[in-house]
Design a protein around this motif. Sequence first.
Motif, PDB file in Angstrom:
ATOM      1  N   SER A 306       0.957  -1.091  -0.024  1.00 44.29           N
ATOM      2  CA  SER A 306       0.099  -0.013   0.089  1.00 44.29           C
ATOM      3  C   SER A 306       0.945   1.114  -0.017  1.00 44.29           C
ATOM      4  CB  SER A 306      -0.889   0.096   1.224  1.00 44.29           C
ATOM      5  OG  SER A 306      -1.748  -1.117   1.332  1.00 44.29           O
ATOM      6  N   THR A 307       0.710   2.157  -0.911  1.00 41.62           N
ATOM      7  CA  THR A 307       1.592   3.365  -1.032  1.00 41.62           C
ATOM      8  C   THR A 307       0.766   4.306  -1.743  1.00 41.62           C
ATOM      9  OG1 THR A 307       3.776   3.851  -1.969  1.00 41.62           O
ATOM     10  CG2 THR A 307       2.475   2.708  -3.357  1.00 41.62           C
ATOM     11  N   ASN A 308       1.323   5.538  -1.659  1.00 39.62           N
ATOM     12  CA  ASN A 308       0.847   6.758  -2.469  1.00 39.62           C
ATOM     13  C   ASN A 308       1.957   6.904  -3.560  1.00 39.62           C
ATOM     14  OD1 ASN A 308      -1.277   7.372  -0.762  1.00 39.62           O
ATOM     15  ND2 ASN A 308      -0.114   8.649   0.370  1.00 39.62           N
ATOM     16  N   LEU A 309       1.394   7.136  -4.816  1.00 37.34           N
ATOM     17  CA  LEU A 309       2.102   7.241  -6.125  1.00 37.34           C
ATOM     18  C   LEU A 309       2.741   8.616  -6.212  1.00 37.34           C
ATOM     19  CD1 LEU A 309      -0.103   5.528  -8.530  1.00 37.34           C
ATOM     20  CD2 LEU A 309       1.833   4.404  -7.320  1.00 37.34           C
ATOM     21  N   PHE A 323       6.801   5.219  -7.093  1.00 36.71           N
ATOM     22  CA  PHE A 323       6.709   5.359  -5.690  1.00 36.71           C
ATOM     23  C   PHE A 323       7.910   5.198  -4.925  1.00 36.71           C
ATOM     24  CE2 PHE A 323       5.408   1.191  -7.555  1.00 36.71           C
ATOM     25  CZ  PHE A 323       5.912   0.425  -6.392  1.00 36.71           C
ATOM     26  N   ASP A 324       7.765   5.390  -3.470  1.00 41.24           N
ATOM     27  CA  ASP A 324       9.141   5.115  -2.817  1.00 41.24           C
ATOM     28  C   ASP A 324       8.839   3.701  -1.834  1.00 41.24           C
ATOM     29  OD1 ASP A 324      10.548   7.236  -3.645  1.00 41.24           O
ATOM     30  OD2 ASP A 324       9.752   8.559  -2.074  1.00 41.24           O
ATOM     31  N   ASP A 328      14.489   3.680  -1.686  1.00 36.99           N
ATOM     32  CA  ASP A 328      14.470   3.093  -2.981  1.00 36.99           C
ATOM     33  C   ASP A 328      13.432   3.689  -3.733  1.00 36.99           C
ATOM     34  OD1 ASP A 328      17.163   1.304  -2.727  1.00 36.99           O
ATOM     35  OD2 ASP A 328      15.802   0.115  -1.362  1.00 36.99           O
ATOM     36  N   GLN A 329      13.539   4.145  -4.910  1.00 36.85           N
ATOM     37  CA  GLN A 329      12.350   4.748  -5.984  1.00 36.85           C
ATOM     38  C   GLN A 329      12.258   3.397  -6.822  1.00 36.85           C
ATOM     39  OE1 GLN A 329      11.753   8.541  -7.810  1.00 36.85           O
ATOM     40  NE2 GLN A 329      12.008   7.311  -9.689  1.00 36.85           N
ATOM     41  N   ILE A 330      10.893   3.097  -6.807  1.00 41.26           N
ATOM     42  CA  ILE A 330      10.344   2.335  -7.614  1.00 41.26           C
ATOM     43  C   ILE A 330       9.586   2.490  -8.762  1.00 41.26           C
ATOM     44  CG2 ILE A 330       9.061  -0.229  -7.564  1.00 41.26           C
ATOM     45  CD1 ILE A 330      11.325   0.107  -5.487  1.00 41.26           C
ATOM     46  N   THR A 331       9.448   1.624  -9.920  1.00 43.91           N
ATOM     47  CA  THR A 331       8.927   2.091 -11.139  1.00 43.91           C
ATOM     48  C   THR A 331       8.159   1.027 -11.532  1.00 43.91           C
ATOM     49  OG1 THR A 331      10.757   3.450 -11.835  1.00 43.91           O
ATOM     50  CG2 THR A 331       9.047   2.684 -13.632  1.00 43.91           C
ATOM     51  N   GLY A 332       6.798   1.325 -11.738  1.00 39.03           N
ATOM     52  CA  GLY A 332       5.826   0.352 -12.188  1.00 39.03           C
ATOM     53  C   GLY A 332       5.421   0.455 -13.279  1.00 39.03           C
ATOM     54  N   ARG A 333       4.871  -0.578 -14.244  1.00 39.75           N
ATOM     55  CA  ARG A 333       4.228  -0.559 -15.612  1.00 39.75           C
ATOM     56  C   ARG A 333       2.921  -1.117 -15.512  1.00 39.75           C
ATOM     57  NH1 ARG A 333       7.975  -1.561 -20.513  1.00 39.75           N
ATOM     58  NH2 ARG A 333       7.139  -3.813 -20.234  1.00 39.75           N
ATOM     59  N   VAL A 334       1.799  -0.407 -15.563  1.00 38.03           N
ATOM     60  CA  VAL A 334       0.576  -1.132 -15.426  1.00 38.03           C
ATOM     61  C   VAL A 334      -0.516  -0.688 -16.552  1.00 38.03           C
ATOM     62  CG1 VAL A 334       0.617  -1.324 -12.940  1.00 38.03           C
ATOM     63  CG2 VAL A 334      -0.315   0.812 -14.049  1.00 38.03           C
ATOM     64  N   GLU A 344      -2.477   9.854  -4.855  1.00 32.49           N
ATOM     65  CA  GLU A 344      -3.459   8.872  -4.436  1.00 32.49           C
ATOM     66  C   GLU A 344      -3.222   7.436  -4.001  1.00 32.49           C
ATOM     67  OE1 GLU A 344      -6.760   8.603  -7.182  1.00 32.49           O
ATOM     68  OE2 GLU A 344      -7.268  10.690  -6.825  1.00 32.49           O
ATOM     69  N   PRO A 345      -3.833   7.061  -2.684  1.00 32.15           N
ATOM     70  CA  PRO A 345      -3.312   5.688  -2.192  1.00 32.15           C
ATOM     71  C   PRO A 345      -3.759   4.529  -3.368  1.00 32.15           C
ATOM     72  CG  PRO A 345      -5.091   6.348  -1.203  1.00 32.15           C
ATOM     73  CD  PRO A 345      -4.791   7.658  -2.011  1.00 32.15           C
ATOM     74  N   VAL A 346      -2.708   3.593  -3.472  1.00 32.04           N
ATOM     75  CA  VAL A 346      -2.971   2.261  -4.188  1.00 32.04           C
ATOM     76  C   VAL A 346      -2.306   1.137  -3.768  1.00 32.04           C
ATOM     77  CG1 VAL A 346      -0.762   2.845  -5.205  1.00 32.04           C
ATOM     78  CG2 VAL A 346      -2.749   1.769  -6.663  1.00 32.04           C
ATOM     79  N   GLU A 347      -3.124  -0.002  -3.987  1.00 29.05           N
ATOM     80  CA  GLU A 347      -2.480  -1.313  -3.685  1.00 29.05           C
ATOM     81  C   GLU A 347      -1.869  -1.696  -4.801  1.00 29.05           C
ATOM     82  OE1 GLU A 347      -5.268  -3.393  -1.578  1.00 29.05           O
ATOM     83  OE2 GLU A 347      -4.503  -2.463   0.397  1.00 29.05           O
ATOM     84  N   LEU A 348      -0.865  -2.280  -4.721  1.00 30.00           N
ATOM     85  CA  LEU A 348       0.164  -2.901  -5.907  1.00 30.00           C
ATOM     86  C   LEU A 348       0.637  -4.279  -5.415  1.00 30.00           C
ATOM     87  CD1 LEU A 348       2.175   0.256  -6.663  1.00 30.00           C
ATOM     88  CD2 LEU A 348       0.118  -0.510  -7.926  1.00 30.00           C
TER      89      LEU A 348
END
Length: 366
Positions: A306-309, A323-324, A328-334, A344-348
């Motif tokens: 659970s994070t904020n983008l 997101f962090d 570490d900064q993380i990159t996602g591709r969705v 906004e909050p999101v679950e990944l």
Amino acid sequence: MAEVKFENIVKEFEDENKGKVRAVNDASFTVKDKEFLVFVGPSGCGKTTSLRMVAGLERQTSGNVYIGDRLVNKVHPKDRDIAMVFQDYALYPHMTIRENLGFGLKNLKTPKAEIDAKINEAASILSIENLLDRKPRELSGGQKQRIAVGRAIVRNPSVFLFDEPLSNLDAKLRVQMRVELSELHKRLGATIIYVTHDQVEAMTLGQRIVVMNGGEIQQIATPEELYENPSNMFVAGFIGSPPMNFIKARLDGNKLHTAANTFILPDDKVALYKEYDGEQVIFGIRPEDILATKLLNKQPENNVVSTNLKVVEHLGAELLIYFDNGDDQITGRVSADAKLKALEPVELYFNLNKMQLFNPDTQERI
């Protein structure tokens, strides 16, 4: 056509400030007959130097270069039965395209009828018949590149060498020329060695890829193998766009602890990494293996973050999300269907079936 073999090749240069600089360090590999092999890596990694040693434009400090069964260490470039296509088209501006194509053959005192036949054949292969009577200034960049390739084809060499030939073209034309070069390889059944700094170009063109960094060969493998089983963090980070995420972590039985989260390893991964239990590791996961839970048919029990983008980049059918995780900064591709928004909050869901672990000291894949 012929295979090309590098045998313990070392290339050193003299630098006024640093003394001897090793541009290529003990490189050994074989380019198979009729193979399309691509060298890829950052600027200064030794890929172009390697290509120039095949061509004879650079002399290796030690080691052997073979073209076919012939040792070519002391063979002049013009006698190596190779043809080279450069980033610069190097067309003679005062000559027609027909004259440009036939210039090398004319210097070799090839009979005119044979020259004409080879020009017509190359023009047919490249669909440039209507350009033969024009001058280079009348052509677009893509057309000029075709002429440069045609000049290589008419020589019917054992090996084609390409040194970043698409670098001067715009993005759309690069894609088109990649397709044309791939089709050309199939049509000619040619041995091709191709140099690029563009990993997308390497992945789409190469049957096998040589990844280089700092004069060292990091890995030689098919595009699929490089992507799925990189040998080290450099390959994992260089191949793939966006690159693989690297997160500091610690193994604890079936758990993987990061600064902000604890993940549960699949059973097969627990067995694979058991020798590193309790150790610090680098957790690697590709952006496409981070999924928006709202799009999953079944909600996962574990490995949900659970994070904020911080940022969301819209790329049409896809979103790049940032997101962090601790420092570490993380990159996602969705998928864009997730309709995610920044701040906004999101679950990944992190798909650990596709994870990689690396040794933080050696940077080798575990």
